[in-house]
Design a protein around this motif. Structure first.
Motif, short mmCIF file in Angstrom:
data_model
loop_
_atom_site.label_atom_id
_atom_site.label_comp_id
_atom_site.label_asym_id
_atom_site.label_seq_id
_atom_site.Cartn_x
_atom_site.Cartn_y
_atom_site.Cartn_z
N VAL A 100 0.85 -1.21 0.00
CA VAL A 100 0.00 0.00 0.00
C VAL A 100 0.88 1.24 0.00
CG1 VAL A 100 -1.63 1.35 1.39
CG2 VAL A 100 -2.02 -1.10 1.04
N ARG A 101 1.93 1.24 0.79
CA ARG A 101 2.82 2.41 0.84
C ARG A 101 3.51 2.64 -0.51
NH1 ARG A 101 4.79 -0.13 5.82
NH2 ARG A 101 6.82 -0.26 4.79
N ILE A 102 3.94 1.56 -1.17
CA ILE A 102 4.57 1.70 -2.49
C ILE A 102 3.57 2.30 -3.47
CG2 ILE A 102 5.47 0.39 -4.48
CD1 ILE A 102 7.52 0.72 -2.26
N TYR A 103 2.35 1.80 -3.47
CA TYR A 103 1.30 2.34 -4.34
C TYR A 103 1.12 3.84 -4.07
CZ TYR A 103 -3.37 3.60 -5.86
OH TYR A 103 -4.44 4.26 -6.42
N ARG A 104 1.04 4.23 -2.80
CA ARG A 104 0.83 5.63 -2.45
C ARG A 104 2.01 6.50 -2.87
NH1 ARG A 104 -1.63 4.92 3.66
NH2 ARG A 104 -3.70 4.19 3.04
N ILE A 105 3.22 5.99 -2.78
CA ILE A 105 4.40 6.75 -3.22
C ILE A 105 4.32 6.99 -4.72
CG2 ILE A 105 6.92 6.66 -3.51
CD1 ILE A 105 6.95 5.07 -0.78
N PHE A 106 3.97 5.96 -5.49
CA PHE A 106 3.79 6.13 -6.94
C PHE A 106 2.69 7.15 -7.23
CE2 PHE A 106 6.10 2.14 -7.55
CZ PHE A 106 6.74 2.36 -8.76
N ARG A 108 1.42 9.51 -5.32
CA ARG A 108 1.82 10.86 -4.89
C ARG A 108 2.73 11.50 -5.93
NH1 ARG A 108 5.00 11.08 0.59
NH2 ARG A 108 2.94 10.60 1.41
N PHE A 109 3.72 10.74 -6.39
CA PHE A 109 4.67 11.27 -7.37
C PHE A 109 3.94 11.71 -8.65
CE2 PHE A 109 7.66 10.50 -10.94
CZ PHE A 109 8.57 11.49 -10.64
N LEU A 114 1.85 16.09 -12.00
CA LEU A 114 0.72 16.67 -12.75
C LEU A 114 0.20 17.95 -12.08
CD1 LEU A 114 -1.23 13.39 -13.59
CD2 LEU A 114 0.16 14.78 -15.15
N LYS A 115 0.84 18.34 -10.99
CA LYS A 115 0.46 19.54 -10.22
C LYS A 115 -0.95 19.43 -9.65
CE LYS A 115 3.70 22.56 -12.63
NZ LYS A 115 4.83 22.12 -11.93
N MET A 116 -1.37 18.21 -9.36
CA MET A 116 -2.67 17.97 -8.75
C MET A 116 -2.55 17.82 -7.23
SD MET A 116 -4.15 15.33 -11.61
CE MET A 116 -5.76 15.14 -10.87
N GLU A 117 -1.32 17.73 -6.75
CA GLU A 117 -1.05 17.64 -5.32
C GLU A 117 0.21 18.45 -5.05
OE1 GLU A 117 0.61 14.18 -2.48
OE2 GLU A 117 -1.35 13.74 -3.35
N GLN A 118 0.18 19.23 -3.98
CA GLN A 118 1.34 20.05 -3.63
C GLN A 118 2.35 19.25 -2.82
OE1 GLN A 118 -0.39 23.57 -1.73
NE2 GLN A 118 0.26 24.71 -3.52
N ALA A 119 3.59 19.70 -2.89
CA ALA A 119 4.66 19.09 -2.12
C ALA A 119 5.50 20.19 -1.49
CB ALA A 119 5.53 18.23 -3.02
N HIS A 120 6.16 19.86 -0.38
CA HIS A 120 7.08 20.80 0.25
C HIS A 120 8.44 20.78 -0.44
CE1 HIS A 120 4.39 21.61 3.54
NE2 HIS A 120 4.36 20.35 3.91
#
Length: 175
Positions: A100-106, A108-109, A114-120
């Motif tokens: 699940v964590r690997i899926y979420r990392i993919f 998120r990236f 795609l600029k659909m989620e912000q990052a610090h």
């Protein structure tokens, strides 16, 4: 929930385990401010992040810990987080499955690119690969070390592997 809800919560888990999402949900539900340990380590500036000195980091974290209520979340297990572990009323260890964590990392990236989620941080392929590596390292090294290092606080631990367990505990789905 029959017992009094905690006002000082530490959330730990690997990259992609759901720490920030949970911290935000609990913050809204309990009206408690949340803090990301990454933002204790780094000064966030428009021109780029600057790593705080050890003294700055410790001072910044001390101010948070001494406040009346807080939610602190992060992957950090090093000695510098020991004080917030000590002061936490509950330590939520997110033991989300590795897959699940690997899926979420993919995910998120891709969303960040795609600029659909912000990052610090700037979502580069290099950072993406580091997250995959950190995830494996957390599973194999940091997780067992964390439980050994902080075994004196075992009575404050809540180990959860999925959202349903948290919903039952904190009644997150109820308004």
């Amino acid at each position: 929930m029959n017992r009094t809800l905690p006002k000082k919560i530490h959330i730990i888990g690997s990259v992609g385990s759901g720490k920030t999402t949970l911290a935000k949900e609990l913050s809204a539900k309990l009206a408690i401010p949340y803090h990301e340990l990454d933002n204790v380590v780094w000064k966030r500036c428009k021109t780029g992040d600057i790593r705080r000195t050890v003294e700055e980091r410790e001072d910044f974290l001390s101010v948070i810990i001494m406040s009346d209520s807080w939610i602190i979340e992060g992957v950090h297990t090093e000695a510098w987080v020991a004080n917030n572990i000590k002061h936490a009323e509950i330590i939520i260890f997110l033991d989300t499955s590795y897959k699940v964590r690997i899926y979420r990392i993919f995910k998120r990236f891709i969303l960040q690119k795609l600029k659909m989620e912000q990052a610090h941080y700037k979502p580069t392929f290099e950072i993406f690969l580091k997250m995959i590596k950190w995830n494996r390292y957390f599973e194999e090294v940091e997780k067992p070390n964390f439980f050994t290092q902080y075994e004196d606080y075992w009575d404050k631990f809540l180990i959860v592997s999925n959202k349903e367990e948290l919903n039952c505990l904190f009644e997150l789905d109820k308004k």
